[in-house]
Scaffold this active site. Sequence first.
Site, short mmCIF file in Angstrom:
data_model
loop_
_atom_site.label_atom_id
_atom_site.label_comp_id
_atom_site.label_asym_id
_atom_site.label_seq_id
_atom_site.Cartn_x
_atom_site.Cartn_y
_atom_site.Cartn_z
N GLY A 1 0.89 -1.17 0.00
CA GLY A 1 0.00 0.00 0.00
C GLY A 1 0.91 1.20 0.00
N GLU A 2 0.71 2.08 0.93
CA GLU A 2 1.58 3.25 1.05
C GLU A 2 2.16 3.25 2.47
OE1 GLU A 2 2.92 5.50 -1.01
OE2 GLU A 2 3.86 6.12 0.86
N SER A 3 3.46 3.06 2.54
CA SER A 3 4.08 2.88 3.86
C SER A 3 3.88 4.09 4.77
CB SER A 3 5.56 2.57 3.71
OG SER A 3 6.22 3.60 2.99
N CYS B 1 6.02 -5.40 0.16
CA CYS B 1 6.13 -4.08 -0.44
C CYS B 1 6.13 -2.98 0.64
CB CYS B 1 5.03 -3.89 -1.48
SG CYS B 1 5.52 -2.73 -2.76
N ARG C 1 12.93 2.95 -0.63
CA ARG C 1 11.56 3.24 -1.09
C ARG C 1 11.57 3.66 -2.55
NH1 ARG C 1 8.42 7.82 0.85
NH2 ARG C 1 6.57 6.80 0.03
N ILE D 1 4.82 -2.93 -7.74
CA ILE D 1 4.04 -1.70 -7.90
C ILE D 1 4.72 -0.60 -7.09
CG2 ILE D 1 1.79 -0.60 -7.60
CD1 ILE D 1 0.59 -3.47 -7.61
N ARG D 2 5.33 0.32 -7.80
CA ARG D 2 6.10 1.40 -7.14
C ARG D 2 6.91 0.82 -5.97
NH1 ARG D 2 4.49 7.00 -4.38
NH2 ARG D 2 6.14 8.20 -5.29
N HIS E 1 4.14 -8.16 -4.88
CA HIS E 1 2.79 -8.42 -4.36
C HIS E 1 2.31 -9.84 -4.67
CE1 HIS E 1 1.22 -4.35 -3.18
NE2 HIS E 1 2.25 -3.97 -3.92
N GLU F 1 0.03 -11.50 -3.36
CA GLU F 1 -1.42 -11.64 -3.15
C GLU F 1 -2.21 -11.27 -4.41
OE1 GLU F 1 0.42 -9.21 -2.26
OE2 GLU F 1 -0.70 -7.33 -2.41
#
Length: 192
Positions: free
Chosen positions: A46-48, A78, A107, A136-137, A172, A174
């Site tokens: 997600g976004e850390s 991630c 990051r 993803i990023r 990822h 999942e």
Amino acid sequence: MKIGVLALQGAFREHIVSLEALGVSPVAVRLPEQMTDCVGLVIPGGESTAIGKLMETYGFYDAVAQQHGAGMAVWGTCAGAILIAHEVLDALPEQRSLDLMDISVRRNAYGRQVESFEADLDIDGLDGGDFRGVFIRAPWIESVGEGVEVLARHDGHIVAARQDDLLATTFHPELTGDPRMHRYFVEAVVGR
Ligand code: GLN
């Protein structure tokens, strides 16, 4: 076997579905109390920075450290890998990690969102051929400490690693429907 999935932000639903497919009944963890008796915890991508802020708000930093000290295995994917790292490179100034695993993670190492990609990975400990990695990023693992086993690299950069009851993947698993990485966590890391 009680396995929690940190459900504050990011791809937690997909992890829950992946674990259910293995016959595990995962718990969506929104409050620290919900980790009680968990033998494993997944911190999703997600976004850390967002997950970190919410963790701070709900008191997860101390709670996860405490539960890990009491034997709970932790898998960060991630953003989750960023959150469990000892050191975060290119972090935001106020960004804080849990500092559980002896890895240094960079990051957004591959650049911006458009630099997201997929690649076949040869992962130690997974039988049955390559594993499709969805990045993803993504961060990469820039370096690891002595007790850390490197499980996979892509283009020379470490993308999966393990230290006893800690697992970090920068992609990822999942999102692919391939159960092997989740099975590895449940059987080899939690069930070690
Ligand atoms: N770029 C994100 C971060 O810094 C991680 C991306 C992801 O989890 N897919 O937190």
